[in-house]
Motif scaffolding. Structure first.
Motif, PDB file in Angstrom:
ATOM      1  N   CYS A  17      84.376  47.582  25.432  1.00 30.71           N
ATOM      2  CA  CYS A  17      82.797  48.101  24.790  1.00 30.71           C
ATOM      3  C   CYS A  17      82.067  49.298  25.148  1.00 30.71           C
ATOM      4  CB  CYS A  17      82.310  46.928  24.678  1.00 30.71           C
ATOM      5  SG  CYS A  17      82.321  45.204  24.168  1.00 30.71           S
ATOM      6  N   ILE A  18      82.735  49.647  25.811  1.00 36.88           N
ATOM      7  CA  ILE A  18      82.181  50.843  26.791  1.00 36.88           C
ATOM      8  C   ILE A  18      82.612  52.542  26.006  1.00 36.88           C
ATOM      9  CG2 ILE A  18      82.381  52.309  28.654  1.00 36.88           C
ATOM     10  CD1 ILE A  18      83.190  50.107  30.320  1.00 36.88           C
ATOM     11  N   ALA A  19      83.254  53.560  25.338  1.00 40.00           N
ATOM     12  CA  ALA A  19      83.725  54.151  25.050  1.00 40.00           C
ATOM     13  C   ALA A  19      82.219  54.998  23.846  1.00 40.00           C
ATOM     14  CB  ALA A  19      84.766  54.480  24.416  1.00 40.00           C
ATOM     15  N   ASP A  20      81.827  53.873  23.139  1.00 37.35           N
ATOM     16  CA  ASP A  20      80.874  54.064  21.829  1.00 37.35           C
ATOM     17  C   ASP A  20      79.535  53.322  22.706  1.00 37.35           C
ATOM     18  OD1 ASP A  20      80.179  56.060  20.923  1.00 37.35           O
ATOM     19  OD2 ASP A  20      80.000  54.861  19.013  1.00 37.35           O
ATOM     20  N   ALA A  21      79.781  53.427  23.607  1.00 34.91           N
ATOM     21  CA  ALA A  21      78.138  52.551  24.348  1.00 34.91           C
ATOM     22  C   ALA A  21      77.075  53.727  23.915  1.00 34.91           C
ATOM     23  CB  ALA A  21      78.165  52.287  25.266  1.00 34.91           C
ATOM     24  N   LEU A  58      87.287  56.753  30.943  1.00 30.19           N
ATOM     25  CA  LEU A  58      86.269  56.121  30.840  1.00 30.19           C
ATOM     26  C   LEU A  58      86.637  56.030  29.330  1.00 30.19           C
ATOM     27  CD1 LEU A  58      83.822  54.458  32.711  1.00 30.19           C
ATOM     28  CD2 LEU A  58      86.255  53.311  32.482  1.00 30.19           C
ATOM     29  N   GLN A  59      87.023  56.683  28.890  1.00 31.78           N
ATOM     30  CA  GLN A  59      86.548  56.996  27.115  1.00 31.78           C
ATOM     31  C   GLN A  59      88.689  56.912  26.217  1.00 31.78           C
ATOM     32  OE1 GLN A  59      85.647  61.262  26.565  1.00 31.78           O
ATOM     33  NE2 GLN A  59      84.114  61.358  27.350  1.00 31.78           N
ATOM     34  N   GLY A  60      89.371  56.088  27.039  1.00 33.69           N
ATOM     35  CA  GLY A  60      91.101  55.886  26.512  1.00 33.69           C
ATOM     36  C   GLY A  60      90.576  54.214  25.583  1.00 33.69           C
ATOM     37  N   LEU A  61      91.940  53.867  25.540  1.00 37.83           N
ATOM     38  CA  LEU A  61      91.814  52.312  24.748  1.00 37.83           C
ATOM     39  C   LEU A  61      91.240  51.177  25.813  1.00 37.83           C
ATOM     40  CD1 LEU A  61      93.554  50.361  23.005  1.00 37.83           C
ATOM     41  CD2 LEU A  61      95.415  51.028  24.757  1.00 37.83           C
ATOM     42  N   LEU A  62      91.101  51.884  27.046  1.00 43.18           N
ATOM     43  CA  LEU A  62      90.579  50.183  27.725  1.00 43.18           C
ATOM     44  C   LEU A  62      89.262  50.940  27.203  1.00 43.18           C
ATOM     45  CD1 LEU A  62      93.029  49.455  31.002  1.00 43.18           C
ATOM     46  CD2 LEU A  62      93.354  48.590  29.050  1.00 43.18           C
ATOM     47  N   ALA A  63      88.462  51.748  27.763  1.00 42.90           N
ATOM     48  CA  ALA A  63      87.060  51.678  27.350  1.00 42.90           C
ATOM     49  C   ALA A  63      87.348  50.866  26.106  1.00 42.90           C
ATOM     50  CB  ALA A  63      86.684  53.438  27.557  1.00 42.90           C
TER      51      ALA A  63
END
Length: 230
Positions: free
Chosen positions: A162-166, A153-158
């Motif tokens: 709004c997930i990757a740097d939550a 979950l650290q890629g583009l869709l993340a």
């Protein structure tokens, strides 16, 4: 990190509002903030303009939307022409970490599912405070998490979701309070359609299942008098 939001994938995941919860969550925040026709609102990371337009239609407030992507600004400026609130809503290109507006010029700053994507979050929070009038309020919605984000979950869709740097809950509170705000309300946002992305997150590991989409309401602190009172 603005170009991904212009893609068809972003619209599929998040809808025309380009943030989880859609305009229903925008209206919820507007109600928490007690918006009215006498209020001037700054919508930071305004995207395609759906939130700014909805706030003006629902509450009668004037709204300036700031968006990093010039393409999104052009699209939003065109979209508002057909809504009946073009006299209340405008859009400008700008950076959340260096807002192109004068100090003490807004009653409310709104930021939906975008704060976690800002590289310099402390600087963005300080900018929120700079542009607010005394007693001004900040309404912020974003994903909070415990533990690390799983690798898948650290890629583009993340980033789109709004997930990757939550951030952990306490980090959001820290950024806001260090900037000079008092956090008056922090609540889990329930009953809103959060889109495909959060469903995927909840299925991706025990730590991510501890995530929540939260709303924050904060207010500028009153300056201290000589005797230490506010």
């Amino acid at each position: 990190m603005t170009e991904p939001y212009q893609s068809d994938w972003a619209r599929l995941l998040l809808g025309d509002s380009f943030h989880p919860g859609g305009t229903a969550l925008t209206e919820y925040l507007g109600t928490l903030l007690s918006l009215g026709s006498d209020q001037r609102v700054l919508d930071v990371a305004a995207g395609q303009g759906a939130s700014a337009i909805h706030l003006a239609q629902r509450f009668g407030c004037s709204v300036l939307g700031i968006e990093y992507s010039s393409v999104a600004v052009e699209n939003a400026s065109q979209a508002v022409l057909a809504t009946g609130v073009a006299h209340l809503v405008t859009f400008e290109q700008g950076d959340a970490e260096n807002l192109p507006v004068p100090a003490a010029s807004f009653d409310v700053v709104l930021c939906e599912c975008a704060f976690c994507t800002f590289p310099q979050k402390a600087m963005a929070a300080s900018e929120f405070v700079r542009v607010l009038r005394p007693g001004g309020r900040v309404g912020l919605s974003d994903l909070t998490r415990k533990g690390d984000i799983p690798a898948d979950l650290q890629g583009l869709l993340a980033w789109i979701a709004c997930i990757a740097d939550a951030q952990p809950l306490e980090d959001y509170v820290h950024y806001l309070t260090e900037a000079g705000l008092t956090v008056q309300l922090e609540t889990v946002c329930k009953g809103f359609k959060m889109g495909l992305s959060l469903g995927d997150a909840e299925a991706s590991g025990s730590e991510t299942r501890k995530s929540n989409f939260r709303c924050f309401l904060a207010r500028t602190r009153s300056p201290c008098r000589a005797d230490g009172r506010r």
